[in-house]
Design a protein around this motif. Structure first.
Motif, PDB file in Angstrom:
ATOM      1  N   MET A 216       0.826  -1.209   0.000  1.00 27.89           N
ATOM      2  CA  MET A 216       0.000   0.000   0.000  1.00 27.89           C
ATOM      3  C   MET A 216       0.862   1.260   0.000  1.00 27.89           C
ATOM      4  O   MET A 216       0.512   2.261  -0.643  1.00 27.89           O
ATOM      5  N   THR A 217       1.980   1.221   0.718  1.00 25.72           N
ATOM      6  CA  THR A 217       2.888   2.372   0.717  1.00 25.72           C
ATOM      7  C   THR A 217       3.426   2.642  -0.675  1.00 25.72           C
ATOM      8  O   THR A 217       3.460   3.798  -1.138  1.00 25.72           O
ATOM      9  N   ASP A 218       3.829   1.593  -1.378  1.00 28.55           N
ATOM     10  CA  ASP A 218       4.367   1.759  -2.733  1.00 28.55           C
ATOM     11  C   ASP A 218       3.304   2.291  -3.688  1.00 28.55           C
ATOM     12  O   ASP A 218       3.570   3.182  -4.510  1.00 28.55           O
ATOM     13  N   HIS A 219       2.087   1.765  -3.590  1.00 28.38           N
ATOM     14  CA  HIS A 219       1.034   2.215  -4.497  1.00 28.38           C
ATOM     15  C   HIS A 219       0.620   3.643  -4.195  1.00 28.38           C
ATOM     16  O   HIS A 219       0.278   4.399  -5.116  1.00 28.38           O
ATOM     17  N   TYR A 220       0.643   4.019  -2.941  1.00 30.88           N
ATOM     18  CA  TYR A 220       0.297   5.394  -2.602  1.00 30.88           C
ATOM     19  C   TYR A 220       1.377   6.361  -3.085  1.00 30.88           C
ATOM     20  O   TYR A 220       1.065   7.423  -3.655  1.00 30.88           O
ATOM     21  N   LEU A 221       2.631   6.001  -2.881  1.00 26.07           N
ATOM     22  CA  LEU A 221       3.721   6.876  -3.325  1.00 26.07           C
ATOM     23  C   LEU A 221       3.796   6.972  -4.838  1.00 26.07           C
ATOM     24  O   LEU A 221       4.319   7.950  -5.380  1.00 26.07           O
ATOM     25  N   SER A 222       3.290   5.948  -5.538  1.00 23.06           N
ATOM     26  CA  SER A 222       3.305   6.006  -7.001  1.00 23.06           C
ATOM     27  C   SER A 222       2.241   6.953  -7.555  1.00 23.06           C
ATOM     28  O   SER A 222       2.299   7.332  -8.738  1.00 23.06           O
ATOM     29  N   LYS A 223       1.281   7.364  -6.691  1.00 23.82           N
ATOM     30  CA  LYS A 223       0.200   8.237  -7.149  1.00 23.82           C
ATOM     31  C   LYS A 223       0.168   9.585  -6.447  1.00 23.82           C
ATOM     32  O   LYS A 223      -0.490  10.509  -6.936  1.00 23.82           O
ATOM     33  N   ALA A 224       0.845   9.702  -5.317  1.00 22.23           N
ATOM     34  CA  ALA A 224       0.825  10.950  -4.552  1.00 22.23           C
ATOM     35  C   ALA A 224       2.246  11.437  -4.319  1.00 22.23           C
ATOM     36  O   ALA A 224       3.185  10.636  -4.192  1.00 22.23           O
ATOM     37  N   SER A 225       2.393  12.721  -4.256  1.00 24.38           N
ATOM     38  CA  SER A 225       3.692  13.345  -4.008  1.00 24.38           C
ATOM     39  C   SER A 225       3.718  13.867  -2.569  1.00 24.38           C
ATOM     40  O   SER A 225       2.837  14.647  -2.171  1.00 24.38           O
ATOM     41  N   ILE A 226       4.728  13.427  -1.808  1.00 29.04           N
ATOM     42  CA  ILE A 226       4.829  13.832  -0.407  1.00 29.04           C
ATOM     43  C   ILE A 226       6.245  14.305  -0.115  1.00 29.04           C
ATOM     44  O   ILE A 226       7.182  14.056  -0.888  1.00 29.04           O
ATOM     45  N   HIS A 227       6.395  14.948   1.026  1.00 28.25           N
ATOM     46  CA  HIS A 227       7.716  15.378   1.491  1.00 28.25           C
ATOM     47  C   HIS A 227       8.317  14.277   2.349  1.00 28.25           C
ATOM     48  O   HIS A 227       7.592  13.442   2.921  1.00 28.25           O
ATOM     49  N   ARG A 228       9.621  14.263   2.450  1.00 29.21           N
ATOM     50  CA  ARG A 228      10.308  13.203   3.186  1.00 29.21           C
ATOM     51  C   ARG A 228       9.903  13.153   4.664  1.00 29.21           C
ATOM     52  O   ARG A 228       9.949  12.093   5.284  1.00 29.21           O
ATOM     53  N   GLU A 229       9.492  14.291   5.218  1.00 34.09           N
ATOM     54  CA  GLU A 229       9.097  14.305   6.621  1.00 34.09           C
ATOM     55  C   GLU A 229       7.796  13.542   6.872  1.00 34.09           C
ATOM     56  O   GLU A 229       7.510  13.159   8.001  1.00 34.09           O
ATOM     57  N   MET A 230       7.021  13.320   5.811  1.00 33.62           N
ATOM     58  CA  MET A 230       5.753  12.614   5.945  1.00 33.62           C
ATOM     59  C   MET A 230       5.872  11.135   5.582  1.00 33.62           C
ATOM     60  O   MET A 230       4.879  10.412   5.628  1.00 33.62           O
ATOM     61  N   LEU A 231       7.079  10.667   5.256  1.00 34.99           N
ATOM     62  CA  LEU A 231       7.235   9.285   4.807  1.00 34.99           C
ATOM     63  C   LEU A 231       6.910   8.286   5.918  1.00 34.99           C
ATOM     64  O   LEU A 231       6.244   7.273   5.678  1.00 34.99           O
ATOM     65  N   GLN A 232       7.360   8.566   7.127  1.00 38.47           N
ATOM     66  CA  GLN A 232       7.062   7.668   8.237  1.00 38.47           C
ATOM     67  C   GLN A 232       5.562   7.661   8.553  1.00 38.47           C
ATOM     68  O   GLN A 232       5.013   6.617   8.928  1.00 38.47           O
ATOM     69  N   LEU A 233       4.907   8.794   8.389  1.00 39.97           N
ATOM     70  CA  LEU A 233       3.464   8.850   8.610  1.00 39.97           C
ATOM     71  C   LEU A 233       2.736   7.978   7.594  1.00 39.97           C
ATOM     72  O   LEU A 233       1.766   7.280   7.946  1.00 39.97           O
ATOM     73  N   VAL A 234       3.197   7.989   6.356  1.00 39.06           N
ATOM     74  CA  VAL A 234       2.579   7.143   5.325  1.00 39.06           C
ATOM     75  C   VAL A 234       2.759   5.663   5.673  1.00 39.06           C
ATOM     76  O   VAL A 234       1.816   4.868   5.597  1.00 39.06           O
ATOM     77  N   GLY A 235       3.983   5.286   6.073  1.00 38.60           N
ATOM     78  CA  GLY A 235       4.246   3.884   6.397  1.00 38.60           C
ATOM     79  C   GLY A 235       3.463   3.393   7.596  1.00 38.60           C
ATOM     80  O   GLY A 235       2.883   2.294   7.585  1.00 38.60           O
ATOM     81  N   SER A 236       3.414   4.187   8.668  1.00 36.64           N
ATOM     82  CA  SER A 236       2.685   3.763   9.867  1.00 36.64           C
ATOM     83  C   SER A 236       1.183   3.723   9.619  1.00 36.64           C
ATOM     84  O   SER A 236       0.485   2.832  10.122  1.00 36.64           O
ATOM     85  N   THR A 237       0.668   4.654   8.824  1.00 34.19           N
ATOM     86  CA  THR A 237      -0.762   4.630   8.505  1.00 34.19           C
ATOM     87  C   THR A 237      -1.103   3.437   7.621  1.00 34.19           C
ATOM     88  O   THR A 237      -2.159   2.808   7.795  1.00 34.19           O
ATOM     89  N   ALA A 238      -0.221   3.108   6.680  1.00 34.18           N
ATOM     90  CA  ALA A 238      -0.441   1.917   5.855  1.00 34.18           C
ATOM     91  C   ALA A 238      -0.435   0.647   6.703  1.00 34.18           C
ATOM     92  O   ALA A 238      -1.224  -0.280   6.467  1.00 34.18           O
ATOM     93  N   MET A 239       0.414   0.611   7.727  1.00 32.67           N
ATOM     94  CA  MET A 239       0.422  -0.535   8.635  1.00 32.67           C
ATOM     95  C   MET A 239      -0.868  -0.593   9.455  1.00 32.67           C
ATOM     96  O   MET A 239      -1.382  -1.683   9.735  1.00 32.67           O
ATOM     97  N   LEU A 240      -1.401   0.549   9.819  1.00 33.37           N
ATOM     98  CA  LEU A 240      -2.677   0.590  10.540  1.00 33.37           C
ATOM     99  C   LEU A 240      -3.807   0.036   9.674  1.00 33.37           C
ATOM    100  O   LEU A 240      -4.618  -0.785  10.131  1.00 33.37           O
ATOM    101  N   ILE A 241      -3.857   0.451   8.417  1.00 31.43           N
ATOM    102  CA  ILE A 241      -4.909  -0.038   7.511  1.00 31.43           C
ATOM    103  C   ILE A 241      -4.749  -1.535   7.268  1.00 31.43           C
ATOM    104  O   ILE A 241      -5.729  -2.298   7.268  1.00 31.43           O
ATOM    105  N   ALA A 242      -3.508  -1.977   7.057  1.00 31.28           N
ATOM    106  CA  ALA A 242      -3.270  -3.403   6.838  1.00 31.28           C
ATOM    107  C   ALA A 242      -3.643  -4.229   8.058  1.00 31.28           C
ATOM    108  O   ALA A 242      -4.134  -5.359   7.938  1.00 31.28           O
ATOM    109  N   SER A 243      -3.420  -3.672   9.246  1.00 33.52           N
ATOM    110  CA  SER A 243      -3.800  -4.376  10.478  1.00 33.52           C
ATOM    111  C   SER A 243      -5.308  -4.542  10.565  1.00 33.52           C
ATOM    112  O   SER A 243      -5.813  -5.587  10.978  1.00 33.52           O
ATOM    113  N   LYS A 244      -6.032  -3.501  10.183  1.00 35.40           N
ATOM    114  CA  LYS A 244      -7.495  -3.604  10.180  1.00 35.40           C
ATOM    115  C   LYS A 244      -7.972  -4.635   9.170  1.00 35.40           C
ATOM    116  O   LYS A 244      -9.022  -5.258   9.350  1.00 35.40           O
ATOM    117  N   PHE A 245      -7.222  -4.816   8.106  1.00 32.94           N
ATOM    118  CA  PHE A 245      -7.616  -5.739   7.046  1.00 32.94           C
ATOM    119  C   PHE A 245      -7.257  -7.190   7.378  1.00 32.94           C
ATOM    120  O   PHE A 245      -7.999  -8.110   7.032  1.00 32.94           O
TER     121      PHE A 245
END
Length: 414
Positions: A216-245
């Motif tokens: 999910m992190t790879d697919h999101y980064l392939s479609k959205a542009s973010i700053h490096r400071e938000m990279l950990q937020l993307v990864g932890s949020t993707a782990m949260l969604i995957a945990s729910k799934f």
């Protein structure tokens, strides 16, 4: 006791109750219950049912407003006994003749069914759509019949499930999206994946959760542009969604805020969750290599240490940007082949080719990429996967020497 609506009759004695013209109906809520007495106790309110039982409808007289009773007595119609007897005889003859005709029709239908059973069966078979017809599996490639009694293994359509996942992979093929990001690079992504491996271990999450979070992190980064400071937020949020799934009891939002050392606020994480789901169109059931790996290992009856060695190769590949574009089924095939050759258990067998759909020539390029990745010097900053698989629980497979490339080429050529 609750009182039903209606007028309460005057308690004027038993004589007044006997003169009531409307007969009382019996309450029959269940067949197993005992019938209650139809005569109410003295002075009790009159019971009223919402609907009249249709089987007793002919016994109930309904008095409509504006209609007068004749003398307060029921009109009894006298019938002639002779006419009733004649009618009964006529009805008896009709019933006998109808039974004979019904018997003849049943005999004719039975004969027709006995004459054309095969033709009817063929007609039913022709009605099955082509895409629903199951393709026969050769006995030498059948790996699901042994678990026929285990409903959790889905032996009846396990092959169809993985064929569907193979087809679904084509929707999630990625390219090297890192070229579109000015503030990110492959090293940053590798650090993020290494950190996600530690999160998976600390929370004791399923391996499927880790793989899905990285996807999910790879697919999101392939479609959205973010700053490096938000990279950990993307990864932890993707782990949260995957945990729910994937998880039965996923960690809560506060747990992920804690592991991020409170670098982000609760509102930011929830907002990022909505952004990821909307960007991926809520389609997060992405095929991951871990599922294919377990399936292919079953094809060759691989032992647990051999499967764990293949899992180690597969988990190491999560940090490699050059392998992001590879399909999960093909990556799983390459990892298992490397593990089989390392353990000297053979190469790419016909049963693996049947269930995976890949020939050895298609697996060879990915095997060489994996070997080149594992042969590179270990980075001290990226030790999570190596430390994890150096434990006795994982048979210390990280310490197994890497097989020589010449041995791999020989196995691939044969």
């Amino acid at each position: 006791m609750p009182f039903t609506r209606g007028k309460k009759p005057a308690a004027s004695g038993g004589k007044a109750l006997r003169q009531q013209s409307a007969p009382s109906t019996e309450n029959q809520e269940d067949g197993s219950q005992v019938k209650r007495s139809s005569s109410p106790p003295r002075g009790a309110p009159k019971k009223r049912t919402a609907f009249i039982d249709i089987t007793n409808a002919h016994k109930v007289q309904i008095s409509l407003p504006g209609r007068k009773k004749e003398g307060g007595k029921k009109a009894v119609k006298k019938t002639n006994i002779t006419s009733v007897t004649a009618k009964n005889q006529t009805n008896l003859k009709k019933s006998v003749s109808s039974e004979e005709s019904t018997t003849e029709r049943e005999k004719t239908d039975t004969e027709e069914e006995e004459e054309e059973p095969q033709s009817r069966l063929k007609a039913l078979v022709r009605q099955i759509p082509a895409h629903l017809e199951r393709k026969p599996i050769p006995p030498e490639f059948d790996i699901d019949s042994e678990s026929a009694d285990d409903c959790y293994m889905c032996p009846e359509y396990a092959k169809e499930i993985f064929d569907y996942l193979r087809e679904r992979e084509e929707k999630f093929v990625l390219s090297n999206y890192m070229l579109t990001h000015s503030s990110l690079n492959p090293e940053m992504r590798a650090i993020l994946v290494d950190w996600l491996v530690e999160v998976q271990e600390n929370f004791e999450l399923y391996h499927e959760t880790l793989y899905l979070a990285v996807k999910m992190t790879d697919h999101y980064l392939s479609k959205a542009s973010i700053h490096r400071e938000m990279l950990q937020l993307v990864g932890s949020t993707a782990m949260l969604i995957a945990s729910k799934f994937e998880e039965r009891s996923p960690p809560c939002v506060d747990d992920f805020l804690y592991i991020c050392d409170d670098a982000y606020k609760r509102e930011e994480l929830i907002s990022m969750e909505a952004s990821i789901l909307q960007t991926l169109s809520f389609d997060i059931n992405i095929p991951i290599p871990y599922r294919f790996l377990r399936r292919y290992a079953k094809c060759v009856s691989a032992s647990m240490d051999t499967l764990t060695l293949a899992r180690y190769y597969c988990e190491m590949s999560l940090m490699e940007m050059d392998l992001v574009s590879e399909r999960g089924s093909l990556l799983a095939s390459a990892c298992l082949l490397m593990a089989l050759v390392t353990k000297d258990l053979g190469g790419w067998s016909p049963i693996l080719q049947f269930h995976s759909g890949y020939q050895a020539s298609e697996v060879a390029p990915v095997v060489r990429k994996l070997h080149l990745m594992l042969q590179a010097p270990a980075d001290d900053k990226l030790r999570a996967v190596r430390n994890k698989y150096s434990h006795k629980v994982f048979f210390e497979v990280a310490t197994v020497p890497l097989v020589d490339i010449s041995v791999l080429d020989k196995a691939l050529s044969s």
